[in-house]
Scaffold this motif. Sequence first.
Motif, PDB file in Angstrom:
ATOM      1  N   MET A   1       5.481   0.206   1.718  1.00  0.00           N
ATOM      2  CA  MET A   1       6.033  -1.146   1.914  1.00  0.00           C
ATOM      3  C   MET A   1       5.910  -1.561   3.378  1.00  0.00           C
ATOM      4  O   MET A   1       5.129  -2.414   3.746  1.00  0.00           O
ATOM      5  CB  MET A   1       7.494  -1.149   1.465  1.00  0.00           C
ATOM      6  N   LYS A   3       4.598  -1.219   7.066  1.00  0.00           N
ATOM      7  CA  LYS A   3       3.457  -0.611   7.754  1.00  0.00           C
ATOM      8  C   LYS A   3       3.754  -0.568   9.244  1.00  0.00           C
ATOM      9  O   LYS A   3       4.715  -1.195   9.706  1.00  0.00           O
ATOM     10  CB  LYS A   3       2.194  -1.431   7.479  1.00  0.00           C
ATOM     11  N   GLY A   5       2.556  -1.936  11.872  1.00  0.00           N
ATOM     12  CA  GLY A   5       2.642  -3.217  12.567  1.00  0.00           C
ATOM     13  C   GLY A   5       3.953  -3.929  12.303  1.00  0.00           C
ATOM     14  O   GLY A   5       4.463  -4.637  13.176  1.00  0.00           O
ATOM     15  N   ASP A   6       4.510  -3.711  11.110  1.00  0.00           N
ATOM     16  CA  ASP A   6       5.778  -4.363  10.771  1.00  0.00           C
ATOM     17  C   ASP A   6       6.890  -3.911  11.708  1.00  0.00           C
ATOM     18  O   ASP A   6       7.712  -4.709  12.151  1.00  0.00           O
ATOM     19  CB  ASP A   6       6.171  -4.045   9.328  1.00  0.00           C
ATOM     20  N   VAL A   9       6.446  -5.682  14.969  1.00  0.00           N
ATOM     21  CA  VAL A   9       6.937  -7.065  14.907  1.00  0.00           C
ATOM     22  C   VAL A   9       8.464  -7.081  14.948  1.00  0.00           C
ATOM     23  O   VAL A   9       9.083  -7.848  15.694  1.00  0.00           O
ATOM     24  CB  VAL A   9       6.425  -7.761  13.626  1.00  0.00           C
ATOM     25  N   LEU A  13      10.806  -8.722  17.860  1.00  0.00           N
ATOM     26  CA  LEU A  13      11.772  -9.778  17.549  1.00  0.00           C
ATOM     27  C   LEU A  13      13.182  -9.363  17.955  1.00  0.00           C
ATOM     28  O   LEU A  13      13.959 -10.172  18.459  1.00  0.00           O
ATOM     29  CB  LEU A  13      11.728 -10.130  16.060  1.00  0.00           C
TER      30      LEU A  13
ATOM     31  N   ALA B 109      -4.643  -6.574   7.777  1.00  0.00           N
ATOM     32  CA  ALA B 109      -3.760  -6.235   6.648  1.00  0.00           C
ATOM     33  C   ALA B 109      -3.493  -4.736   6.563  1.00  0.00           C
ATOM     34  O   ALA B 109      -2.567  -4.299   5.902  1.00  0.00           O
ATOM     35  CB  ALA B 109      -4.381  -6.728   5.345  1.00  0.00           C
ATOM     36  N   ARG B 110      -4.328  -3.953   7.275  1.00  0.00           N
ATOM     37  CA  ARG B 110      -4.148  -2.494   7.224  1.00  0.00           C
ATOM     38  C   ARG B 110      -2.854  -2.093   7.938  1.00  0.00           C
ATOM     39  O   ARG B 110      -2.202  -1.128   7.575  1.00  0.00           O
ATOM     40  CB  ARG B 110      -5.340  -1.813   7.894  1.00  0.00           C
ATOM     41  N   HIS B 111      -2.494  -2.846   8.990  1.00  0.00           N
ATOM     42  CA  HIS B 111      -1.328  -2.472   9.790  1.00  0.00           C
ATOM     43  C   HIS B 111      -0.132  -3.385   9.585  1.00  0.00           C
ATOM     44  O   HIS B 111       0.991  -3.011   9.880  1.00  0.00           O
ATOM     45  CB  HIS B 111      -1.699  -2.463  11.273  1.00  0.00           C
ATOM     46  N   PHE B 112      -0.384  -4.629   9.129  1.00  0.00           N
ATOM     47  CA  PHE B 112       0.724  -5.582   8.995  1.00  0.00           C
ATOM     48  C   PHE B 112       0.867  -5.984   7.535  1.00  0.00           C
ATOM     49  O   PHE B 112      -0.079  -6.437   6.913  1.00  0.00           O
ATOM     50  CB  PHE B 112       0.453  -6.832   9.836  1.00  0.00           C
ATOM     51  N   SER B 113       2.080  -5.790   6.989  1.00  0.00           N
ATOM     52  CA  SER B 113       2.299  -6.154   5.592  1.00  0.00           C
ATOM     53  C   SER B 113       2.925  -7.539   5.520  1.00  0.00           C
ATOM     54  O   SER B 113       3.105  -8.225   6.522  1.00  0.00           O
ATOM     55  CB  SER B 113       3.201  -5.125   4.910  1.00  0.00           C
ATOM     56  N   VAL B 115       5.890  -8.207   5.114  1.00  0.00           N
ATOM     57  CA  VAL B 115       7.169  -8.275   5.820  1.00  0.00           C
ATOM     58  C   VAL B 115       6.976  -8.887   7.210  1.00  0.00           C
ATOM     59  O   VAL B 115       7.789  -9.700   7.664  1.00  0.00           O
ATOM     60  CB  VAL B 115       7.805  -6.878   5.916  1.00  0.00           C
ATOM     61  N   SER B 116       5.886  -8.526   7.895  1.00  0.00           N
ATOM     62  CA  SER B 116       5.581  -9.126   9.199  1.00  0.00           C
ATOM     63  C   SER B 116       5.429 -10.628   9.068  1.00  0.00           C
ATOM     64  O   SER B 116       5.973 -11.395   9.858  1.00  0.00           O
ATOM     65  CB  SER B 116       4.287  -8.548   9.766  1.00  0.00           C
ATOM     66  N   LEU B 119       8.821 -12.232   8.540  1.00  0.00           N
ATOM     67  CA  LEU B 119       9.637 -12.231   9.764  1.00  0.00           C
ATOM     68  C   LEU B 119       9.174 -13.317  10.726  1.00  0.00           C
ATOM     69  O   LEU B 119       9.980 -14.091  11.255  1.00  0.00           O
ATOM     70  CB  LEU B 119       9.516 -10.872  10.455  1.00  0.00           C
ATOM     71  N   ILE B 159      13.461 -10.350   6.747  1.00  0.00           N
ATOM     72  CA  ILE B 159      13.261  -9.004   6.191  1.00  0.00           C
ATOM     73  C   ILE B 159      13.487  -9.033   4.678  1.00  0.00           C
ATOM     74  O   ILE B 159      12.665  -8.548   3.892  1.00  0.00           O
ATOM     75  CB  ILE B 159      14.230  -7.989   6.826  1.00  0.00           C
ATOM     76  N   LEU B 163      10.665  -8.316   1.810  1.00  0.00           N
ATOM     77  CA  LEU B 163      10.722  -7.169   0.909  1.00  0.00           C
ATOM     78  C   LEU B 163      10.648  -7.624  -0.554  1.00  0.00           C
ATOM     79  O   LEU B 163       9.911  -7.038  -1.357  1.00  0.00           O
ATOM     80  CB  LEU B 163      12.008  -6.364   1.150  1.00  0.00           C
ATOM     81  N   SER B 166       7.115  -8.708  -1.304  1.00  0.00           N
ATOM     82  CA  SER B 166       6.120  -7.651  -1.446  1.00  0.00           C
ATOM     83  C   SER B 166       6.322  -6.870  -2.741  1.00  0.00           C
ATOM     84  O   SER B 166       5.338  -6.414  -3.333  1.00  0.00           O
ATOM     85  CB  SER B 166       6.055  -6.737  -0.224  1.00  0.00           C
ATOM     86  N   HIS B 167       7.574  -6.757  -3.198  1.00  0.00           N
ATOM     87  CA  HIS B 167       7.809  -6.171  -4.531  1.00  0.00           C
ATOM     88  C   HIS B 167       7.103  -6.998  -5.605  1.00  0.00           C
ATOM     89  O   HIS B 167       6.435  -6.448  -6.490  1.00  0.00           O
ATOM     90  CB  HIS B 167       9.310  -6.126  -4.845  1.00  0.00           C
ATOM     91  N   GLN B 170       3.342  -6.546  -5.462  1.00  0.00           N
ATOM     92  CA  GLN B 170       2.948  -5.240  -6.023  1.00  0.00           C
ATOM     93  C   GLN B 170       2.992  -5.249  -7.546  1.00  0.00           C
ATOM     94  O   GLN B 170       2.077  -4.754  -8.210  1.00  0.00           O
ATOM     95  CB  GLN B 170       3.875  -4.138  -5.475  1.00  0.00           C
TER      96      GLN B 170
END
Lengths: 120, 175
Positions: A1, A3, A5-6, A9, A13, B109-113, B115-116, B119, B159, B163, B166-167, B170
């Motif tokens: 869920m 990652k 980078g999150d 961020v 913030l 997209a590999r590092h930031f989901s 959720v980023s 936020l 947040i 979440l 993203s649920h 998925q």
Amino acid sequence: MFKAGDYLVLLALCALLLAAFLQLGRHAGEADSVIVRQNGTETIRLPLRLNRRHVARGPLGLTEIEIHNGQARIRRDPSPRQYCVQQGWLRHSGDIAVCLPNRVSIELAGTRQAHDSLAY
Amino acid sequence: MTRSPTERTLQASADDHRIASLAALAIALGMVDAAIPSPLPGVKPGLANIMTLFALHTLGWRAAVWVTLLRVVGAGLLLGSLFTPGFWLSLGGALASLLLLGACRALPARHFSLVSHSLLAAQAHLLGQLLLVRLFLIPYDNILLLFPPLALAALLGGIANGLIASHLVQAHDKD
């Protein structure tokens, strides 16, 4: 869920938020004068150390401003709903009372820094 | 009945239908948002934005823009706040966060989901609204003192919505 980078961020913030709250604490400082505005333009600036009353004439009548013990308030105003009178005493820099119908407002102002001089 | 020579029929594509149903869900969530009592004016969970995020990740940015604008206008109609200051604030916040979400496509997209994205979009929403308030509604700098508590609320809401979205994404990808 989450990652990598999150977290980055989120951390950035949170740091920003902390800085904003610290800035807020600094901002609500001491006031040393009250700015009287009519029609949005400053007409007079009164020091808060002297107890006195000041009368401003607006389109509806007289608005009476009172300064007492380093605080200021609208003592009397002809506005129908009396919002600015009910606001009571203003204490902190940036506090504001607006008598919109009579086009008069007061705002407390302070020196921008919390300390204007330090002596050892 | 004779057909009018100027009559045209518009064919709705499958994506149009998806956008419409997401917008309808977003409007329903917007009603929930409006019904939840809030401790401070301006603090809202922003559940409707879950649908924006979902559209962004399943259909793309253009669909997210459509879903959001339809939701803002639809919720305005249902709440009776169309073209009132509250409506413009909602539109201003929505546009600011959509622009930021557009820029967020540059994040790998590999590092930031999601959720980023959530936020950052929540903060952009707040900044857009505060800017609008400062420029047009309450032209005093003191309004900026509201920023820290509102930013905290935006962080928590960001947040939570990220979440949830993203649920949903998925679950959608599994089907």
